[in-house]
Design an enzyme around this catalytic site. Structure first.
Site, PDB file in Angstrom:
ATOM      1  N   SER A 304     -21.391 -32.525 -59.864  1.00  0.00           N
ATOM      2  CA  SER A 304     -21.429 -33.962 -59.852  1.00  0.00           C
ATOM      3  C   SER A 304     -21.802 -34.591 -58.521  1.00  0.00           C
ATOM      4  O   SER A 304     -22.966 -34.677 -58.190  1.00  0.00           O
ATOM      5  CB  SER A 304     -20.113 -34.500 -60.370  1.00  0.00           C
ATOM      6  OG  SER A 304     -19.042 -33.875 -59.764  1.00  0.00           O
ATOM      7  N   LYS A 329     -23.569 -31.736 -64.124  1.00  0.00           N
ATOM      8  CA  LYS A 329     -22.749 -32.829 -64.660  1.00  0.00           C
ATOM      9  C   LYS A 329     -23.443 -34.141 -64.340  1.00  0.00           C
ATOM     10  O   LYS A 329     -23.494 -34.559 -63.202  1.00  0.00           O
ATOM     11  CB  LYS A 329     -21.349 -32.783 -64.046  1.00  0.00           C
ATOM     12  CG  LYS A 329     -20.482 -33.988 -64.381  1.00  0.00           C
ATOM     13  CD  LYS A 329     -20.132 -34.038 -65.851  1.00  0.00           C
ATOM     14  CE  LYS A 329     -19.112 -35.122 -66.155  1.00  0.00           C
ATOM     15  NZ  LYS A 329     -19.648 -36.486 -65.986  1.00  0.00           N
ATOM     16  N   GLN A 333     -18.494 -42.007 -66.056  1.00  0.00           N
ATOM     17  CA  GLN A 333     -17.356 -42.541 -66.785  1.00  0.00           C
ATOM     18  C   GLN A 333     -16.817 -43.807 -66.113  1.00  0.00           C
ATOM     19  O   GLN A 333     -16.947 -43.970 -64.901  1.00  0.00           O
ATOM     20  CB  GLN A 333     -16.230 -41.504 -66.887  1.00  0.00           C
ATOM     21  CG  GLN A 333     -16.485 -40.394 -67.893  1.00  0.00           C
ATOM     22  CD  GLN A 333     -17.549 -39.425 -67.448  1.00  0.00           C
ATOM     23  OE1 GLN A 333     -17.647 -39.088 -66.270  1.00  0.00           O
ATOM     24  NE2 GLN A 333     -18.381 -38.992 -68.375  1.00  0.00           N
TER      25      GLN A 333
END
Length: 479
Positions: A304, A329, A333
């Site tokens: 990420s 990733k 969110q």
């Protein structure tokens, strides 16, 4: 880059098992996240028939179920059920306790084994152990699947439930049953939980005035510490830079953007954010760029935020990536703690993030420009220690023993899992060097000593082939 309303989170990896507290994240973008959604956001509400269905189910449980059930448990179950229906491991509900632990993790140390996990095909899977953590010292690596903790199976559990079993106080043991890719049988790895300090940045000057900065994760003070270390290296006459984000599970987006910005010339994108309707908006740099060459070290545990940094520096600053393909990733969110109103929290996938050139690396990762695999001992599984290994035995324990002995330079003759006479001689040589009984057999004591020696060698820079290659690449680019 601060949203004055709810906290907007780009969760850039998975669930930090206190072992971390919650999930890997990347926080807060006002510009890129200020999309107007065709769907009208969260204002549509539910149809009366749907509300009726939920209420009827709730009332039936409360009035007819064989035993009384706490109403909060029913409601939490309903929320979990709705999020589970999305079949997205990164969209989860956190109760009050979990939400509070998540917030605390961003600001201080925590107690646990020091690793991060995700739920992949129903299996609790290690994304990355934190550098120097009890998990890393015990031999846990990215990709390991945790089957059970202290005898309790994790099959069928939600990720938060599995994490709750892995968490624990400093000094307590987590007996993990671990399955590693390429191994036929699971092994038990004992990890002693400890305080995991969140000191995320360290640096050193390597030969030829090549600076190296390690980033273990991206939390609130990481960018400040990175700038301090970078400034100190530049003041010493640094000619090139290696940024090491191997086994860095990610973190806050403002931190990674702030770190990347000085290296990316003004007006160039650091990343892009894409909404559900396909609208894309870049986060543009206000930096000046650097004149010296940069290499970013990545591996399968780089997730990420680490991938955002690697992608930004490769595509917008001309950096070279060395190591192995990263985790992959690429979703964003958002947390909805204020909407929940009771201290609980929902994090839900709302956006994608893309590299500067618009590449979506989700489930693919970022491939290095120069691929380098570490020595075999870096992937060796700790031995089960259930039985003493000796001449003519076979199995995965013997295979891992041989890989470790070979890594220690003791030449066991083979690494196929058959304990032959050369393996016995290698064991005796190790025992002699470590003041152990020289019987050529590997009991629990000898096994433990071998594993400790291997961990020490793994941490020794002379065995780090990826770092050696990164240094070679930078030196070759220095003008």
């Amino acid at each position: 880059m601060q949203d004055r309303g709810r906290k907007i989170v780009l969760w850039v990896a998975v669930i930090l098992v206190s072992m971390f507290a919650s999930s890997l994240l990347t926080l807060t973008l006002v510009g890129p996240l200020s999309f107007a959604s065709k769907g009208g956001g969260v204002t549509a509400g539910m149809a009366n028939k749907d509300l009726q269905k939920l209420e009827t189910t709730y009332n039936l449980i409360q009035s007819k179920y064989v035993q009384q059930v706490d109403s909060e448990k029913i409601i939490n179950g309903a929320v979990n059920g709705m999020l589970s229906a999305l079949e997205d491991p990164f969209s989860v509900y956190m109760d009050q306790k979990e939400a509070q632990m998540f917030e605390e993790t961003l600001e201080s140390s925590f107690q646990g084994i020091g690793a991060e996990v995700s739920l992949e095909e129903g299996k609790v899977t290690i994304v990355s152990p934190i550098k120097g953590s009890p998990a890393e010292k015990a031999g846990i690596i990215a990709g390991d699947v945790i089957l059970s903790v202290n005898g309790e199976k994790l099959d069928g559990l939600k990720l938060n439930e599995a994490v709750a079993k892995i968490r624990g106080a400093k000094g307590t043991q987590a007996k993990l049953e671990v399955l590693r890719s390429g191994s036929g049988e699971p092994v038990q790895i004992i990890v002693v939980r400890d305080d995991i300090p969140i000191e995320t940045v360290s640096s050193e000057m390597l030969e030829g005035n090549i600076g190296k900065i390690d980033v273990s994760q991206f939390v609130q003070f990481t960018a400040k510490r990175f700038k301090e270390e970078l400034k100190a290296l530049e003041a010493k006459g640094m000619k090139g830079l290696i940024i090491d984000v191997r086994n860095d599970p990610g973190g806050l987006l403002p931190a990674v953007v702030e770190i990347a910005e000085p290296f990316v010339a003004s007006g160039k994108p650091i990343l892009q954010i894409e909404d559900r309707d396909g609208n894309k908006k870049p986060e543009l740099s206000k930096g000046t760029g650097k004149t010296y060459p940069i290499v970013v070290l990545i591996n399968g545990g780089s997730a990420s935020a680490s991938e955002i940094l690697a992608g930004a520096l490769k595509e917008s600053a001309g950096a070279t990536l060395v190591g192995q393909t990263s985790y992959g990733k690429g979703t964003v969110q958002v947390t909805f703690e204020k909407e929940m109103g009771d201290g609980s929290n929902i994090k839900m996938t709302v956006y994608k993030w893309l590299t500067p050139n618009g590449n979506w690396i989700h489930k693919k990762g970022i491939a290095p420009d120069v691929e380098v695999e570490q020595p075999s001992m870096f992937k060796a599984v700790p031995m089960t220690k259930k039985t003493t290994l000796k001449l003519d035995m076979t199995g995965d324990d013997v295979k891992n023993l041989q890989v470790m002995l070979d890594g220690l330079g003791l030449k066991p003759g083979r690494t196929d899992g058959y304990f032959n006479d050369k393996t016995e001689l290698a064991v005796k040589a190790f025992q002699r060097l470590n003041n152990l009984p020289m019987n050529g057999e590997v009991d629990a004591q000898t096994a433990q000593k071998i594993e400790e020696a291997v961990y020490k060698e793994i941490r020794n820079p002379k065995n780090d082939l990826q770092l050696k290659e990164a240094l070679k690449v930078v030196q070759g680019l220095v003008k």
